[in-house]
Design a protein around this motif. Structure first.
Motif, PDB file in Angstrom:
ATOM      1  N   ALA A 413       0.750  -1.281   0.151  1.00  0.00           N
ATOM      2  CA  ALA A 413      -0.165   0.071   0.000  1.00  0.00           C
ATOM      3  C   ALA A 413       0.897   1.385  -0.094  1.00  0.00           C
ATOM      4  O   ALA A 413       1.798   1.462   0.588  1.00  0.00           O
ATOM      5  N   PRO A 414       0.493   2.217  -0.881  1.00  0.00           N
ATOM      6  CA  PRO A 414       1.425   3.315  -0.905  1.00  0.00           C
ATOM      7  C   PRO A 414       1.310   4.293   0.432  1.00  0.00           C
ATOM      8  O   PRO A 414      -0.261   4.354   0.976  1.00  0.00           O
ATOM      9  N   GLN A 415       2.162   4.890   0.949  1.00  0.00           N
ATOM     10  CA  GLN A 415       2.281   5.569   2.231  1.00  0.00           C
ATOM     11  C   GLN A 415       2.026   6.996   1.862  1.00  0.00           C
ATOM     12  O   GLN A 415       2.997   7.969   1.635  1.00  0.00           O
ATOM     13  N   LEU A 416       0.577   7.439   1.673  1.00  0.00           N
ATOM     14  CA  LEU A 416       0.377   8.764   1.256  1.00  0.00           C
ATOM     15  C   LEU A 416      -0.136   9.710   2.525  1.00  0.00           C
ATOM     16  O   LEU A 416      -0.941   9.198   3.430  1.00  0.00           O
ATOM     17  N   SER A 417      -0.188  10.923   2.203  1.00  0.00           N
ATOM     18  CA  SER A 417      -0.562  11.913   3.275  1.00  0.00           C
ATOM     19  C   SER A 417      -2.207  11.968   2.923  1.00  0.00           C
ATOM     20  O   SER A 417      -2.651  11.315   2.043  1.00  0.00           O
ATOM     21  N   MET A 418      -2.958  12.874   3.705  1.00  0.00           N
ATOM     22  CA  MET A 418      -4.549  13.132   3.442  1.00  0.00           C
ATOM     23  C   MET A 418      -4.648  13.388   2.036  1.00  0.00           C
ATOM     24  O   MET A 418      -5.554  12.735   1.321  1.00  0.00           O
ATOM     25  N   LEU A 419      -4.059  14.523   1.677  1.00  0.00           N
ATOM     26  CA  LEU A 419      -4.245  15.245   0.355  1.00  0.00           C
ATOM     27  C   LEU A 419      -3.901  14.146  -0.740  1.00  0.00           C
ATOM     28  O   LEU A 419      -4.653  13.865  -1.936  1.00  0.00           O
ATOM     29  N   GLY A 420      -2.706  13.398  -0.499  1.00  0.00           N
ATOM     30  CA  GLY A 420      -2.330  12.516  -1.527  1.00  0.00           C
ATOM     31  C   GLY A 420      -3.329  11.527  -1.645  1.00  0.00           C
ATOM     32  O   GLY A 420      -3.605  10.845  -2.727  1.00  0.00           O
ATOM     33  N   LEU A 421      -3.782  10.855  -0.558  1.00  0.00           N
ATOM     34  CA  LEU A 421      -4.666   9.854  -0.551  1.00  0.00           C
ATOM     35  C   LEU A 421      -6.082  10.035  -1.301  1.00  0.00           C
ATOM     36  O   LEU A 421      -6.560   9.318  -1.976  1.00  0.00           O
ATOM     37  N   LEU A 422      -6.626  11.448  -0.698  1.00  0.00           N
ATOM     38  CA  LEU A 422      -7.728  11.789  -1.534  1.00  0.00           C
ATOM     39  C   LEU A 422      -7.618  11.874  -3.113  1.00  0.00           C
ATOM     40  O   LEU A 422      -8.442  11.307  -3.905  1.00  0.00           O
ATOM     41  N   ARG A 423      -6.484  12.352  -3.559  1.00  0.00           N
ATOM     42  CA  ARG A 423      -6.065  12.464  -4.794  1.00  0.00           C
ATOM     43  C   ARG A 423      -6.073  11.012  -5.510  1.00  0.00           C
ATOM     44  O   ARG A 423      -6.672  10.757  -6.634  1.00  0.00           O
ATOM     45  N   HIS A 424      -5.524  10.138  -4.867  1.00  0.00           N
ATOM     46  CA  HIS A 424      -5.072   8.470  -5.433  1.00  0.00           C
ATOM     47  C   HIS A 424      -6.569   7.906  -5.522  1.00  0.00           C
ATOM     48  O   HIS A 424      -6.785   7.219  -6.574  1.00  0.00           O
ATOM     49  N   ILE A 425      -7.316   8.316  -4.454  1.00  0.00           N
ATOM     50  CA  ILE A 425      -8.871   7.471  -4.554  1.00  0.00           C
ATOM     51  C   ILE A 425      -9.616   8.152  -5.634  1.00  0.00           C
ATOM     52  O   ILE A 425     -10.249   7.382  -6.345  1.00  0.00           O
ATOM     53  N   LEU A 426      -9.613   9.255  -5.745  1.00  0.00           N
ATOM     54  CA  LEU A 426     -10.405   9.953  -6.903  1.00  0.00           C
ATOM     55  C   LEU A 426     -10.074   9.594  -8.296  1.00  0.00           C
ATOM     56  O   LEU A 426     -10.747   9.512  -9.187  1.00  0.00           O
ATOM     57  N   TYR A 427      -8.559   9.521  -8.426  1.00  0.00           N
ATOM     58  CA  TYR A 427      -7.944   9.100  -9.746  1.00  0.00           C
ATOM     59  C   TYR A 427      -8.200   7.728 -10.046  1.00  0.00           C
ATOM     60  O   TYR A 427      -8.714   7.385 -11.200  1.00  0.00           O
ATOM     61  N   GLN A 428      -8.044   6.865  -8.997  1.00  0.00           N
ATOM     62  CA  GLN A 428      -8.305   5.353  -9.261  1.00  0.00           C
ATOM     63  C   GLN A 428      -9.699   4.943  -9.573  1.00  0.00           C
ATOM     64  O   GLN A 428     -10.062   3.976 -10.160  1.00  0.00           O
ATOM     65  N   GLU A 429     -10.675   5.560  -8.496  1.00  0.00           N
ATOM     66  CA  GLU A 429     -11.987   4.918  -8.310  1.00  0.00           C
ATOM     67  C   GLU A 429     -13.058   5.989  -8.537  1.00  0.00           C
ATOM     68  O   GLU A 429     -14.188   5.843  -8.608  1.00  0.00           O
ATOM     69  N   GLY A 430     -12.575   7.387  -8.795  1.00  0.00           N
ATOM     70  CA  GLY A 430     -13.598   8.408  -8.699  1.00  0.00           C
ATOM     71  C   GLY A 430     -14.300   8.704  -7.432  1.00  0.00           C
ATOM     72  O   GLY A 430     -14.057   8.242  -6.481  1.00  0.00           O
ATOM     73  N   VAL A 431     -15.373   9.653  -7.597  1.00  0.00           N
ATOM     74  CA  VAL A 431     -16.154  10.131  -6.262  1.00  0.00           C
ATOM     75  C   VAL A 431     -16.708   8.806  -5.408  1.00  0.00           C
ATOM     76  O   VAL A 431     -16.683   8.893  -4.318  1.00  0.00           O
ATOM     77  N   ARG A 432     -17.201   7.642  -6.165  1.00  0.00           N
ATOM     78  CA  ARG A 432     -17.583   6.513  -5.687  1.00  0.00           C
ATOM     79  C   ARG A 432     -16.808   6.077  -4.791  1.00  0.00           C
ATOM     80  O   ARG A 432     -17.026   5.128  -3.648  1.00  0.00           O
ATOM     81  N   GLY A 433     -15.528   6.192  -4.905  1.00  0.00           N
ATOM     82  CA  GLY A 433     -14.567   5.358  -4.144  1.00  0.00           C
ATOM     83  C   GLY A 433     -14.479   6.078  -2.841  1.00  0.00           C
ATOM     84  O   GLY A 433     -13.916   5.438  -1.663  1.00  0.00           O
ATOM     85  N   LEU A 434     -14.878   7.191  -2.703  1.00  0.00           N
ATOM     86  CA  LEU A 434     -14.914   7.825  -1.396  1.00  0.00           C
ATOM     87  C   LEU A 434     -15.983   7.622  -0.446  1.00  0.00           C
ATOM     88  O   LEU A 434     -16.007   7.938   0.924  1.00  0.00           O
ATOM     89  N   TYR A 435     -16.750   6.513  -0.874  1.00  0.00           N
ATOM     90  CA  TYR A 435     -18.005   6.327  -0.232  1.00  0.00           C
ATOM     91  C   TYR A 435     -18.177   4.695  -0.168  1.00  0.00           C
ATOM     92  O   TYR A 435     -19.021   4.179   0.265  1.00  0.00           O
ATOM     93  N   ARG A 436     -16.842   4.196  -0.310  1.00  0.00           N
ATOM     94  CA  ARG A 436     -16.697   2.590  -0.057  1.00  0.00           C
ATOM     95  C   ARG A 436     -17.311   2.151   1.377  1.00  0.00           C
ATOM     96  O   ARG A 436     -16.795   2.958   2.365  1.00  0.00           O
ATOM     97  N   GLY A 437     -18.038   1.236   1.521  1.00  0.00           N
ATOM     98  CA  GLY A 437     -18.225   0.743   3.035  1.00  0.00           C
ATOM     99  C   GLY A 437     -19.545   1.740   3.735  1.00  0.00           C
ATOM    100  O   GLY A 437     -19.872   1.385   4.652  1.00  0.00           O
ATOM    101  N   ILE A 438     -19.967   2.685   2.757  1.00  0.00           N
ATOM    102  CA  ILE A 438     -21.185   3.471   3.635  1.00  0.00           C
ATOM    103  C   ILE A 438     -22.510   2.556   3.601  1.00  0.00           C
ATOM    104  O   ILE A 438     -23.337   2.774   4.783  1.00  0.00           O
ATOM    105  N   ALA A 439     -22.533   1.418   2.779  1.00  0.00           N
ATOM    106  CA  ALA A 439     -23.818   0.612   2.821  1.00  0.00           C
ATOM    107  C   ALA A 439     -23.903   0.233   4.328  1.00  0.00           C
ATOM    108  O   ALA A 439     -24.847   0.156   5.012  1.00  0.00           O
ATOM    109  N   PRO A 440     -22.935  -0.815   4.670  1.00  0.00           N
ATOM    110  CA  PRO A 440     -23.036  -1.254   5.948  1.00  0.00           C
ATOM    111  C   PRO A 440     -23.033  -0.473   7.054  1.00  0.00           C
ATOM    112  O   PRO A 440     -23.526  -0.346   8.114  1.00  0.00           O
ATOM    113  N   ASN A 441     -22.714   0.556   6.888  1.00  0.00           N
ATOM    114  CA  ASN A 441     -22.592   2.172   7.898  1.00  0.00           C
ATOM    115  C   ASN A 441     -24.065   2.391   8.257  1.00  0.00           C
ATOM    116  O   ASN A 441     -24.415   2.661   9.100  1.00  0.00           O
ATOM    117  N   PHE A 442     -24.793   2.552   6.875  1.00  0.00           N
ATOM    118  CA  PHE A 442     -26.110   2.948   7.096  1.00  0.00           C
ATOM    119  C   PHE A 442     -27.072   1.765   7.631  1.00  0.00           C
ATOM    120  O   PHE A 442     -27.877   2.078   8.687  1.00  0.00           O
TER     121      PHE A 442
END
Length: 468
Positions: A413-442
């Motif tokens: 796993a890449p050792q990224l900062s908060m902004l780096g991780l946000l950019r990585h998720i958005l680039y790799q998975e798009g906005v939906r990637g920021l909501y992984r796991g929200i279904a069991p959370n609800f």
């Protein structure tokens, strides 16, 4: 009685009430009829009033319930007590209770409320729109409540209005001086802690699934709810669904205690010369108290994430997990993800509190004209919706926090900062990637709130905490 109607009118009114309660029309009101009737009429705690109403003092035949004459004597005594309470609150003896007299009554018990809060209490009882409470309005509102003195009335108001004792999780409980002196405050905190422990344990599989999906789900593996559960059970058996729950329960007590103490100090600093805090100021104080508690117990959050995600045999327990992190990654590892965690507190707490207050007050204005208490089902619905809205707003930060906490333990796993991780998720998975796991959370919100409420109420009863 000053301001009261004649005796004949009173007896007619009592007779109508008796007929309404006497559901089987046998000329007597027994405990079961009284309980059913009071629940239907919204007259407070049916069990408490039934025990008080059908009593040897009022009933010549304890097994047969009350006849009209016995019921009349009971109501006559109730009105006498209510009149004494009314005169105690009517400090200037002008025949009306106004906003300032409500505030004075709270102040006498060491509780400060704002003008807005006092107006909401008054509005719940004011039927003629005069913004004062006369004797008739007072009598009709409290005739079927099991309140014995002015202190009972004030505590009933306190626990059924915008003070939200124990209903809004964002802002810690506020306790009166009497509750602090009698030790009632710590009993409520203990009841809340036990409720939280049972609730977290009951929903632990969904919580672990959420963390598992936050860290491991991606566009390529398409990990869903059933796939995540199967993967966890296949790797470690059914018991593995509760990994990380031990420390999740363990951190309730220190977090609650720190938050309570910090909230009291911050509230005092913000209040200054004011008598009370407005909702916005309570939000600021609650958020700062939450941030203080999170800062102190944050290493436990990191340990919880690591233990939740651990493979079978990876750690021998909590102490071994902490030792390995310290030796392999250093002390700073215990604060990975701290920044997004702190940033997530404000939108979650702000939206949670704002939506909760808005929904509850809107319901009171439109549907509840006779009481300041919307009822537990309405409060649970408001709490569920407000919590869901808060989670939607803050979830991307929660996901980034969890990934930062876990990334050092995941091979490759890449050792990224908060902004780096946000950019990585958005680039790799798009906005939906920021909501992984929200279904069991609800999925865990409603059972968590329901379990917590049931256990909390039973714990309060077991510890002797009075509910007004």
């Amino acid at each position: 009685m000053r301001g009261g109607p004649g005796d004949a009118e009173r007896r007619q009114r009592w007779g109508r009430l008796f007929e309404e309660l006497d559901s089987n029309k046998d000329g007597r009101v027994d405990v079961h009829e009284l309980r059913r009737g009071l629940a239907r009429l919204g007259g407070g705690d049916p069990d408490s009033i039934a025990q008080q109403g059908i009593s040897p003092e009022a009933d010549a035949d304890p097994d047969g319930g009350l006849d009209l004459e016995e019921f009349t004597r009971y109501l006559q005594e109730r009105e006498r007590r209510l009149l004494l309470m009314f005169h105690s609150l009517d400090r200037n003896q002008d025949g009306h209770i106004d906003v300032s007299e409500i505030q004075q009554s709270f102040r006498a018990l060491g509780i400060s409320i704002s003008l807005e809060q006092a107006e909401k209490i008054l509005h719940s009882m004011d039927r003629d729109g005069t913004m004062t409470i006369d004797w008739q309005e007072w009598r009709d509102h409290f005739l079927l409540h099991s309140l014995e003195n002015v202190e009972d009335v004030v505590y009933f108001w306190k626990h059924s209005t915008v003070l939200d004792i124990g209903e809004c999780l964002t802002v810690p409980d506020e306790f009166s001086e009497q509750e602090k002196q009698t030790g009632m405050w710590w009993k409520q905190l203990v009841a809340g802690a036990v409720a939280g422990a049972v609730s977290r344990t009951g929903t632990a599989p969904l919580d672990r699934l959420k963390v598992f999906m936050q860290v491991h789900a991606s566009k390529t593996n398409r990990l869903d709810i059933l796939g995540g559960l199967r993967s966890m059970v296949r790797e470690g058996g059914v018991c593995s669904l509760w990994r990380g729950n031990g420390i999740n329960v363990l951190k309730i007590a220190p977090e609650s205690a720190i938050k309570f103490m910090a909230y009291e100090q911050i509230k005092r600093a913000i209040r200054g010369q004011q008598e009370t805090l407005h909702v916005q100021e309570r939000f600021v104080a609650g958020s700062l108290a939450g941030a203080t508690a999170q800062t102190i117990i944050y290493p436990m959050e990191v340990l919880k994430t690591r233990l939740t995600l651990r493979r079978t045999g990876q750690y021998r327990g909590l102490r071994d997990c902490a030792r390995q992190i310290l030796e392999q990654e250093g002390p700073r590892a215990f604060y990975r993800g701290y920044l997004p965690n702190m940033l997530g507190i404000v939108p979650y707490a702000g939206i949670d509190l704002a939506v909760y207050e808005t929904l509850k007050n809107r319901w009171l204005q439109q549907y509840s004209h006779d009481s300041a208490d919307p009822g537990i089902l309405v409060l649970l619905a408001c709490g569920t919706i407000s919590s869901t809205c808060g989670q939607i707003a803050s979830y991307p930060l929660a996901l980034v926090r969890t990934r930062m906490q876990a990334q050092a333990s995941i091979e490759g796993a890449p050792q990224l900062s908060m902004l780096g991780l946000l950019r990585h998720i958005l680039y790799q998975e798009g906005v939906r990637g920021l909501y992984r796991g929200i279904a069991p959370n609800f999925m865990k919100v409603i059972p968590a709130v329901s379990i917590s409420y049931v256990v909390y109420e039973n714990m309060k009863q077991a510890l002797g905490v009075t509910s007004r």
